[in-house]
Motif scaffolding. Sequence first.
Motif, short mmCIF file in Angstrom:
data_model
loop_
_atom_site.label_atom_id
_atom_site.label_comp_id
_atom_site.label_asym_id
_atom_site.label_seq_id
_atom_site.Cartn_x
_atom_site.Cartn_y
_atom_site.Cartn_z
N GLY A 283 -4.20 -16.07 -4.86
CA GLY A 283 -5.22 -15.02 -4.98
C GLY A 283 -4.99 -13.87 -4.02
N TRP A 284 -4.50 -14.18 -2.80
CA TRP A 284 -4.25 -13.11 -1.84
C TRP A 284 -3.08 -12.24 -2.28
CZ3 TRP A 284 -0.75 -10.76 1.20
CH2 TRP A 284 -1.22 -9.99 2.25
N TRP A 285 -2.00 -12.87 -2.73
CA TRP A 285 -0.81 -12.11 -3.10
C TRP A 285 -0.97 -11.40 -4.43
CZ3 TRP A 285 2.91 -10.44 -0.22
CH2 TRP A 285 3.25 -11.13 0.96
N ALA A 286 -2.06 -11.64 -5.15
CA ALA A 286 -2.25 -11.00 -6.46
C ALA A 286 -2.26 -9.48 -6.35
CB ALA A 286 -3.55 -11.50 -7.09
N ILE A 287 -2.92 -8.95 -5.32
CA ILE A 287 -3.02 -7.50 -5.19
C ILE A 287 -1.69 -6.88 -4.75
CG2 ILE A 287 -4.19 -5.63 -3.97
CD1 ILE A 287 -5.84 -6.98 -6.12
N PRO A 288 -1.02 -7.38 -3.70
CA PRO A 288 0.31 -6.81 -3.39
C PRO A 288 1.32 -6.93 -4.53
CG PRO A 288 -0.52 -8.06 -1.52
CD PRO A 288 -1.46 -8.33 -2.66
N SER B 44 0.56 -4.25 -6.98
CA SER B 44 1.06 -2.97 -6.46
C SER B 44 2.57 -2.86 -6.68
CB SER B 44 0.73 -2.85 -4.97
OG SER B 44 -0.66 -2.94 -4.74
N GLY B 45 3.29 -3.96 -6.46
CA GLY B 45 4.73 -3.95 -6.71
C GLY B 45 5.06 -3.71 -8.17
N ILE B 46 4.26 -4.27 -9.08
CA ILE B 46 4.48 -4.05 -10.51
C ILE B 46 4.32 -2.57 -10.84
CG2 ILE B 46 3.53 -4.51 -12.80
CD1 ILE B 46 2.84 -7.34 -11.80
N VAL B 47 3.28 -1.95 -10.30
CA VAL B 47 3.05 -0.52 -10.54
C VAL B 47 4.23 0.31 -10.02
CG1 VAL B 47 1.58 1.45 -9.96
CG2 VAL B 47 0.55 -0.73 -10.59
N PHE B 48 4.71 -0.03 -8.84
CA PHE B 48 5.83 0.73 -8.27
C PHE B 48 7.10 0.55 -9.08
CE2 PHE B 48 9.53 0.94 -5.41
CZ PHE B 48 9.43 2.27 -5.02
N LEU C 35 -4.29 7.33 -11.71
CA LEU C 35 -4.68 7.62 -10.33
C LEU C 35 -5.75 6.63 -9.85
CD1 LEU C 35 -4.84 11.52 -10.40
CD2 LEU C 35 -3.15 10.11 -9.22
N SER C 36 -6.66 6.26 -10.73
CA SER C 36 -7.69 5.28 -10.35
C SER C 36 -7.07 3.92 -10.07
CB SER C 36 -8.74 5.16 -11.47
OG SER C 36 -9.37 6.40 -11.71
N LEU C 37 -6.11 3.52 -10.90
CA LEU C 37 -5.41 2.25 -10.67
C LEU C 37 -4.71 2.26 -9.32
CD1 LEU C 37 -4.33 -0.48 -11.82
CD2 LEU C 37 -2.41 0.83 -12.76
N ILE C 38 -4.02 3.34 -9.00
CA ILE C 38 -3.33 3.45 -7.72
C ILE C 38 -4.34 3.44 -6.56
CG2 ILE C 38 -1.94 5.02 -6.29
CD1 ILE C 38 -0.51 5.87 -8.87
N ALA C 39 -5.46 4.15 -6.72
CA ALA C 39 -6.46 4.20 -5.66
C ALA C 39 -7.08 2.83 -5.38
CB ALA C 39 -7.55 5.21 -6.03
N TRP C 40 -7.39 2.10 -6.43
CA TRP C 40 -7.96 0.76 -6.24
C TRP C 40 -6.96 -0.18 -5.56
CZ3 TRP C 40 -12.70 -1.04 -6.22
CH2 TRP C 40 -13.71 -0.38 -6.94
N LEU C 41 -5.71 -0.15 -6.02
CA LEU C 41 -4.70 -1.03 -5.42
C LEU C 41 -4.44 -0.65 -3.97
CD1 LEU C 41 -2.15 -1.38 -8.36
CD2 LEU C 41 -3.59 -3.18 -7.39
N PHE C 42 -4.36 0.64 -3.68
CA PHE C 42 -4.14 1.08 -2.30
C PHE C 42 -5.29 0.62 -1.40
CE2 PHE C 42 -4.88 4.24 1.04
CZ PHE C 42 -3.68 4.17 1.72
N THR C 43 -6.52 0.79 -1.86
CA THR C 43 -7.68 0.37 -1.08
C THR C 43 -7.66 -1.12 -0.80
OG1 THR C 43 -9.00 2.17 -2.03
CG2 THR C 43 -10.20 0.37 -0.98
N ALA D 62 0.83 -1.21 0.00
CA ALA D 62 0.00 0.00 0.00
C ALA D 62 0.86 1.25 0.00
CB ALA D 62 -0.93 -0.01 1.22
N PHE D 63 1.94 1.24 0.76
CA PHE D 63 2.84 2.40 0.79
C PHE D 63 3.54 2.58 -0.55
CE2 PHE D 63 7.24 3.86 1.34
CZ PHE D 63 7.00 5.16 1.76
N LEU D 64 4.04 1.47 -1.13
CA LEU D 64 4.79 1.56 -2.38
C LEU D 64 3.92 2.07 -3.52
CD1 LEU D 64 6.93 -1.71 -2.27
CD2 LEU D 64 7.66 0.63 -1.77
N VAL D 65 2.68 1.59 -3.59
CA VAL D 65 1.83 1.98 -4.72
C VAL D 65 1.38 3.43 -4.58
CG1 VAL D 65 -0.46 1.39 -3.81
CG2 VAL D 65 0.02 1.08 -6.23
N LEU D 66 1.43 3.96 -3.37
CA LEU D 66 1.02 5.35 -3.15
C LEU D 66 2.12 6.33 -3.54
CD1 LEU D 66 -1.65 6.50 -2.08
CD2 LEU D 66 -0.55 6.79 0.13
N VAL D 67 3.36 5.87 -3.59
CA VAL D 67 4.49 6.78 -3.87
C VAL D 67 4.35 7.48 -5.23
CG1 VAL D 67 6.98 6.86 -4.27
CG2 VAL D 67 6.06 5.58 -2.33
N PRO D 68 4.04 6.75 -6.35
CA PRO D 68 3.97 7.46 -7.64
C PRO D 68 2.73 8.34 -7.79
CG PRO D 68 4.28 5.07 -7.92
CD PRO D 68 3.87 5.30 -6.51
#
Length: 348
Positions: free
Chosen positions: A269-274, A277-281, A33-41, A14-20
């Motif tokens: 499935g759980w690690w899919a979202i983190p 987020s790492g890919i985005v960062f 911004l929507s992609l980052i917001a969904w991943l952060f949430t 969550a912290f990493l995806v919020l940086v950009p």
Amino acid sequence: MRYPFLPAGAFVAAFLVLVPAFWHWRARNVPTLSLIAWLFTLDVVYGANGLVWSDDVWDRAPVWCDVSAKLIIGAWTALPACTLCICKYLAMIGGNRTVGLDRTDRRRIAIFDFALCWGVPVIFMALHYIVQDHRYNIVQYVGCQPATYVSIPGILIVWVPPLLLSIGTLAYAGIALYHFVQMRVVFSSVLQVSDSPMPTNRYIRLIGMSATLALWGIALASLAIWANVAATGLRPWVSWGDVHSGWDRVDAYVWFLMSLESRRIVGVGWWAIPVSSGIVFVFLGFGEDASKEYRRVGEAVMKVIPCRVLPERKEDLGKRMLLTSPVPSSVLRFVFLEANSLTRLTFS
């Protein structure tokens, strides 16, 4: 058996995806911004679930589970929708179709992006009730998860839309990359005359990020369809009343009672979202624009934090005190001379 790294991994993601998000906010880039917001949430939701249900499967937060389960359903559609909008816009820029757009055109594009990134996921969150045979599931270490009646309508509503949106992302990414290869010699000038100029490396990084997330999404959606059909079989749709007959039920799954294959699928499935987020960062957090922002933030921090005072030589300290002290200079000069003589006698 405990898994404390689950919530920690989600909160770090969550912290990493919020940086950009800070420099994309200036550009008012709605899809990114929507992609980052969904991943952060989703990262925050996953981290909170991991903390609350780290020891048991008690239904201690029904309202939270209702909301978080629907957010997970929405995110499955929202993430590929955001990447589709990103690649669609990149294809427009690469094809030189953004030249001459006025404020009304840009507003219309922003409204379309917002509707696809937020409105369409909300629609599918509502449609999910059609194939929701009970309220939600609670999995130990994972927390609240959405419940779906595995049938043809369930597959069409829950898993087919992310597949189609991911395929559309790859198609637009291919078009954008084609424009880059076709005009690679003059491509930087093409970007500069667009309505929102961007460096060539950012253009390529956005294509790479979107295509990677699309491939990752296709793999996850295919795995989810296969795993759910293999676990329960493709169940027949008899009637609305039959599907929703036990809607108030909450199914609980204790970790050590689950099969090894089920635990692996749940873990992926759980690690899919983190991981997303790492890919985005990785794609957005190491570019030239990101380095400029890091330097800018560092300079701002250095202005706030007082600089460390270097130790002064004894002679400089004495001179400064002679100039600033209200004590007569003759008295201070005598004190420092005596101190110097005592020091020499002590260490000689």
